[in-house]
Enzyme design. Structure first.
Site, short mmCIF file in Angstrom:
data_model
loop_
_atom_site.label_atom_id
_atom_site.label_comp_id
_atom_site.label_asym_id
_atom_site.label_seq_id
_atom_site.Cartn_x
_atom_site.Cartn_y
_atom_site.Cartn_z
N ASP A 81 -34.74 13.54 -39.46
CA ASP A 81 -34.12 13.73 -38.14
C ASP A 81 -34.23 15.20 -37.72
OD1 ASP A 81 -32.57 12.99 -35.90
OD2 ASP A 81 -30.70 13.58 -36.90
N HIS A 82 -34.65 15.45 -36.50
CA HIS A 82 -34.74 16.81 -35.93
C HIS A 82 -35.48 17.78 -36.84
CE1 HIS A 82 -32.31 16.16 -32.37
NE2 HIS A 82 -31.48 15.44 -33.11
P1 13P Z 1 -24.18 11.88 -32.31
O1 13P Z 1 -23.74 13.29 -32.45
O2 13P Z 1 -23.79 11.29 -31.02
O3 13P Z 1 -23.74 11.03 -33.45
O4 13P Z 1 -25.79 11.89 -32.33
C1 13P Z 1 -26.49 11.96 -33.54
C2 13P Z 1 -27.94 12.23 -33.37
O5 13P Z 1 -28.50 12.21 -32.30
C3 13P Z 1 -28.70 12.51 -34.61
O6 13P Z 1 -30.03 12.85 -34.34
O1 G3H Z 2 -28.49 15.48 -34.14
C1 G3H Z 2 -28.15 16.04 -35.16
C2 G3H Z 2 -27.49 15.28 -36.23
O2 G3H Z 2 -26.17 14.97 -35.86
C3 G3H Z 2 -27.59 16.01 -37.53
O3 G3H Z 2 -26.64 17.03 -37.63
O4 G3H Z 2 -28.07 18.95 -38.28
O5 G3H Z 2 -25.58 18.97 -38.67
O6 G3H Z 2 -27.07 17.52 -40.04
P1 G3H Z 2 -26.85 18.19 -38.72
ZN ZN Z 3 -30.22 13.94 -32.48
#
Ligand code: 13P
Ligand code: G3H
Ligand code: ZN
Length: 316
Positions: A81-82
């Site tokens: 993720d990201h």
């Molecule tokens: P929320 O902060 O709404 O849970 O979104 C999470 C997210 O987009 C993780 O990539």
């Molecule tokens: O969109 C981001 C997610 O909520 C992940 O959060 O980078 O703090 O792990 P984090």
């Molecule tokens: Zn996100």
């Protein structure tokens, strides 16, 4: 069983959305697997860059492998993720991930395309799919006029061009959500006209919704009653999520709601048992409560009850 994100998307598109849940520790992993099996749902387990460095990425990967043995009936994809270019390449190299997200949305259009394409070129030969992001997620505040707010949202025409030029497999778009517990103030919700516009120009192409936590108000109330100070926390209405899930929104990212469950359970537990200093009693409650949350959310997404359909499809 870890499967390809692409196969999960193919089965879900237009009918339901896959919950993509962020995990950071063993308790979240156990709760996620239990809740998904309780609701017979396929899912995506996602690990952010921050999660990979919180303890150690190898520990998280090993825990997921262990969960795979503990819950052999589960069907899911593993996703970064990201990510940035470096972490994407690291995950592609590791051979453990089904898909990666390259988040170059802060770069200008052409540079975002160029970076995404480099990740696509590294990922595709290994059968790994790539999520990219176009548009800027952020709080849509009441004092911001609609046209200013719209300036941050994804333009369907640009999304079409972006996908064609970058070769990405799914696209995170900005259509009204924001990350965290404080989303749109006032009555603003999702911009369905943007989702529809993207779906019309890119039929069959999976759209990803970030910032999808619903921030349950009862959870906020209980956290505050147990000493928390979350003022004005607000999320995405569940009816809107269900509707988006039938319009090509195929992956719905949720992190904050899980953190709220964690916060409520631990605050209440230590309030109600101030002599306790053992991590396991609240940990056990958290795993059960998180599993309940996941099972409920999978109903909202329409992924609940799909597990055997997906298993049969994957065997073909
Ligand atoms: P929320 O902060 O709404 O849970 O979104 C999470 C997210 O987009 C993780 O990539
Ligand atoms: O969109 C981001 C997610 O909520 C992940 O959060 O980078 O703090 O792990 P984090
Ligand atoms: Zn996100």
């Amino acid at each position: 069983m870890i499967v390809s994100t692409k196969d999960l998307f193919k089965h879900a598109y237009g009918k339901y959305a896959l919950g993509a849940y962020n995990i950071n520790n063993a308790e979240q992993i156990i709760g996620l697997f239990r809740g998904s099996l309780d609701s017979s749902a396929p899912f995506i387990i996602q690990i952010s860059k921050g999660a990979r460095s919180y303890t150690d990425k190898r520990l998280l990967e090993a825990m997921i492998r262990a969960a795979d043995e503990i819950f052999p009936e589960a069907i899911y994809a593993v996703h970064l993720d990201h990510g940035d270019e470096e972490s994407c390449l690291d995950c592609i190299e590791s051979g453990f991930y089904s898909s990666v997200m390259i988040d170059a949305s802060s770069k200008e259009f052409g540079e975002n395309i160029a970076i995404t394409k480099r990740v696509v070129d590294a990922a595709h030969p290994k059968g790994i799919s790539v999520e990219a992001e176009l548009g800027t997620l952020g709080g849509v505040e009441e004092h911001v006029s609609v046209s200013e707010a719209d300036a941050h949202l994804t333009e369907p025409k640009e999304a079409e061009e972006f996908v064609k030029r970058s070769g990405c497999d799914s696209l995170a778009c900005a259509f009204g959500t924001s990350h965290g517990a404080y989303k749109f103030s006032g009555s603003l919700g999702l911009h369905f006209e943007i989702i529809q516009g993207i779906q019309e120009l890119l039929p069959g192409f999976p759209i990803v919704m970030h910032g999808s936590s619903s921030v349950p108000q009862d959870e906020v109330r209980r956290i505050n009653a147990a000493g928390g100070r979350l003022k004005g926390a607000r999320g995405v209405d569940e009816e809107q999520i269900s509707r988006a899930a039938t319009m090509g929104v195929t992956k719905v990212n949720i992190d904050t709601d899980g953190r709220l469950v964690w916060c409520r359970v631990h605050r209440e537990s230590f309030r109600d048992d101030p002599e306790n200093f053992d991590l396991r009693p609240p940990g056990k409650i958290f795993m059960a409560e998180y599993a309940k949350y996941i099972a409920h959310k999978n109903q909202v997404l329409g992924s609940a009850g799909r597990l055997e359909e997906v298993r049969a499809e994957l065997k073909k």
